[in-house]
Design a protein around this motif. Structure first.
Motif, mmCIF file in Angstrom:
data_model
loop_
_atom_site.group_PDB
_atom_site.id
_atom_site.type_symbol
_atom_site.label_atom_id
_atom_site.label_comp_id
_atom_site.label_asym_id
_atom_site.label_seq_id
_atom_site.Cartn_x
_atom_site.Cartn_y
_atom_site.Cartn_z
ATOM 1 N N PHE A 47 59.371 29.578 15.659
ATOM 2 C CA PHE A 47 60.078 28.307 15.796
ATOM 3 C C PHE A 47 59.968 27.862 17.248
ATOM 4 C CE2 PHE A 47 61.804 30.611 12.281
ATOM 5 C CZ PHE A 47 61.958 29.657 11.295
ATOM 6 N N ASP A 48 59.452 26.657 17.448
ATOM 7 C CA ASP A 48 59.280 26.148 18.807
ATOM 8 C C ASP A 48 60.518 25.350 19.194
ATOM 9 O OD1 ASP A 48 58.526 24.981 21.204
ATOM 10 O OD2 ASP A 48 56.429 24.801 20.596
ATOM 11 N N GLU A 49 61.428 25.980 19.916
ATOM 12 C CA GLU A 49 62.690 25.345 20.264
ATOM 13 C C GLU A 49 62.528 24.225 21.285
ATOM 14 O OE1 GLU A 49 65.682 28.229 21.191
ATOM 15 O OE2 GLU A 49 65.316 29.390 19.370
ATOM 16 N N LYS A 50 61.365 24.139 21.895
ATOM 17 C CA LYS A 50 61.091 23.017 22.797
ATOM 18 C C LYS A 50 60.844 21.740 21.999
ATOM 19 C CE LYS A 50 60.032 21.239 26.894
ATOM 20 N NZ LYS A 50 61.018 21.139 27.997
ATOM 21 N N LEU A 51 60.311 21.890 20.790
ATOM 22 C CA LEU A 51 59.985 20.734 19.954
ATOM 23 C C LEU A 51 61.166 20.420 19.040
ATOM 24 C CD1 LEU A 51 56.274 21.540 19.005
ATOM 25 C CD2 LEU A 51 57.164 20.296 20.997
ATOM 26 N N ILE A 52 62.210 19.840 19.621
ATOM 27 C CA ILE A 52 63.380 19.482 18.824
ATOM 28 C C ILE A 52 63.024 18.337 17.883
ATOM 29 C CG2 ILE A 52 65.018 20.289 20.543
ATOM 30 C CD1 ILE A 52 65.394 17.378 21.411
ATOM 31 N N GLU A 53 63.730 18.272 16.752
ATOM 32 C CA GLU A 53 63.430 17.238 15.765
ATOM 33 C C GLU A 53 64.657 16.916 14.928
ATOM 34 O OE1 GLU A 53 60.989 18.006 12.457
ATOM 35 O OE2 GLU A 53 62.097 19.769 11.836
ATOM 36 N N PRO A 54 64.717 15.678 14.380
ATOM 37 C CA PRO A 54 65.807 15.281 13.486
ATOM 38 C C PRO A 54 65.385 15.367 12.015
ATOM 39 C CG PRO A 54 64.667 13.331 14.195
ATOM 40 C CD PRO A 54 63.914 14.503 14.792
ATOM 41 N N ARG A 55 64.437 16.260 11.700
ATOM 42 C CA ARG A 55 63.829 16.374 10.369
ATOM 43 C C ARG A 55 62.994 15.127 10.074
ATOM 44 N NH1 ARG A 55 67.408 17.178 5.761
ATOM 45 N NH2 ARG A 55 68.668 15.559 6.729
ATOM 46 N N ALA A 56 61.786 15.132 10.567
ATOM 47 C CA ALA A 56 60.867 14.009 10.377
ATOM 48 C C ALA A 56 59.440 14.521 10.474
ATOM 49 C CB ALA A 56 61.102 12.928 11.432
ATOM 50 N N MET A 57 58.520 13.745 9.926
ATOM 51 C CA MET A 57 57.119 14.094 10.064
ATOM 52 C C MET A 57 56.691 13.914 11.515
ATOM 53 S SD MET A 57 53.731 12.451 8.322
ATOM 54 C CE MET A 57 53.324 11.505 9.788
ATOM 55 N N ALA A 58 55.816 14.785 11.975
ATOM 56 C CA ALA A 58 55.296 14.703 13.335
ATOM 57 C C ALA A 58 53.776 14.741 13.282
ATOM 58 C CB ALA A 58 55.841 15.851 14.181
ATOM 59 N N SER A 59 53.150 14.641 14.441
ATOM 60 C CA SER A 59 51.694 14.642 14.492
ATOM 61 C C SER A 59 51.216 15.527 15.632
ATOM 62 C CB SER A 59 51.177 13.209 14.693
ATOM 63 O OG SER A 59 49.757 13.169 14.704
ATOM 64 N N GLN A 60 50.059 16.153 15.426
ATOM 65 C CA GLN A 60 49.438 16.907 16.507
ATOM 66 C C GLN A 60 47.941 16.589 16.542
ATOM 67 O OE1 GLN A 60 49.932 21.165 16.064
ATOM 68 N NE2 GLN A 60 49.206 21.191 13.961
ATOM 69 N N TRP A 61 47.373 16.724 17.738
ATOM 70 C CA TRP A 61 45.967 16.388 17.958
ATOM 71 C C TRP A 61 45.435 17.283 19.063
ATOM 72 C CZ3 TRP A 61 42.783 13.216 15.277
ATOM 73 C CH2 TRP A 61 41.545 12.914 15.847
ATOM 74 N N TYR A 62 44.197 17.744 18.904
ATOM 75 C CA TYR A 62 43.593 18.607 19.919
ATOM 76 C C TYR A 62 42.320 17.963 20.446
ATOM 77 C CZ TYR A 62 42.008 22.785 22.333
ATOM 78 O OH TYR A 62 41.607 23.670 23.300
ATOM 79 N N SER A 63 42.186 17.932 21.772
ATOM 80 C CA SER A 63 40.981 17.366 22.372
ATOM 81 C C SER A 63 40.764 17.936 23.764
ATOM 82 C CB SER A 63 41.097 15.841 22.459
ATOM 83 O OG SER A 63 39.968 15.287 23.115
ATOM 84 N N ASN A 64 39.569 18.441 23.998
ATOM 85 C CA ASN A 64 39.138 18.826 25.344
ATOM 86 C C ASN A 64 40.116 19.773 26.040
ATOM 87 O OD1 ASN A 64 37.252 18.727 27.452
ATOM 88 N ND2 ASN A 64 38.334 17.061 28.487
ATOM 89 N N GLY A 65 40.569 20.782 25.297
ATOM 90 C CA GLY A 65 41.437 21.787 25.886
ATOM 91 C C GLY A 65 42.909 21.438 25.928
#
Length: 224
Positions: free
Chosen positions: A126-144
């Motif tokens: 569980f990433d406690e830094k990434l707080i959320e109100p129960r919602a969809m999120a997005s992630q993307w990876y590019s160039n490190g």
């Protein structure tokens, strides 16, 4: 949508959010990976895999809700809407909504090293830094750099925030407030001909997060 995933959600009025990444690296280079979530009773993360360009699909890694096939309550474990992506070592990083705030008001993180065949408990956190109100999120990876966007608040869909990490999400280097008021779901992408900008499509409003859709263009290296 593959029939198996549609069947999993049959009889409910809850849509499944799916993403279709194709692995570019071994193991299982070329594999299509679809990850979604179950219904209110049969919650959890379910992935479908195809090794023949989508002609045939089968179930891959799952992480079922606890309790399973039973009505949930606050504090139960139920990873929900999610997004997988491939890291440079060929592993799959899956970031999921924490539907009943098990452990924290924060995101559930899973890792697969076999092309989404399995998601071992040893690599669930569980990433406690990434707080959320129960919602969809997005992630993307590019160039490190791993990027993550969501409404950064424990209870309200406000404060859409972009974060970035240089170590695959182990730590988060910094953040940028995209919109401080009402905001909800988001999705990110980059254009093949424009590696200097990240595009974020997100729900935006003043009183409600579903008042409008907005597209933010973020310069990654300064300038416009």
């Amino acid at each position: 949508m593959p029939p198996g995933l549609r069947q999993k959600n049959k009889g409910t009025n809850k849509d499944i959010t799916c993403y279709f990444p194709q692995k570019k690296l071994d193991p299982y280079k070329g594999r299509l990976i679809v990850c979604g979530h179950g219904d209110l009773l049969h919650g959890g993360v379910y992935c479908l895999l195809s090794d023949d360009h989508g002609n045939r699909w089968r179930y891959g890694g799952t992480r079922k809700a606890i309790p399973y096939d039973q009505k949930k309550k606050k504090g139960d474990f139920d990873p929900d809407e999610n997004q997988p992506l491939e890291l440079p070592d060929g592993s799959i990083l899956l970031n999921a909504r924490n539907e009943y705030t098990y452990h924290c008001h924060c995101r559930v993180i899973m890792r697969s090293f076999d092309g989404a065949e399995t998601f071992p408990l040893d690599y669930l956190r569980f990433d406690e830094k990434l707080i959320e109100p129960r919602a969809m999120a997005s992630q993307w990876y590019s160039n490190g750099v791993l990027f993550f966007s969501n409404p950064a608040h424990e209870t309200k869909r406000i404060n859409l925030t972009l974060r970035w990490s240089y170590d695959n999400g182990t730590t988060w280097a910094s953040s940028l407030t995209v919109w401080p008021q009402a905001s909800g779901y988001s999705a990110m992408t980059m254009l093949s001909e424009d590696s200097g900008h990240l595009y974020i499509l997100y729900e935006k409003g003043v009183k409600s997060s579903v008042e409008s859709l907005s597209l933010a263009k973020v310069a990654l290296y300064g300038g416009l």
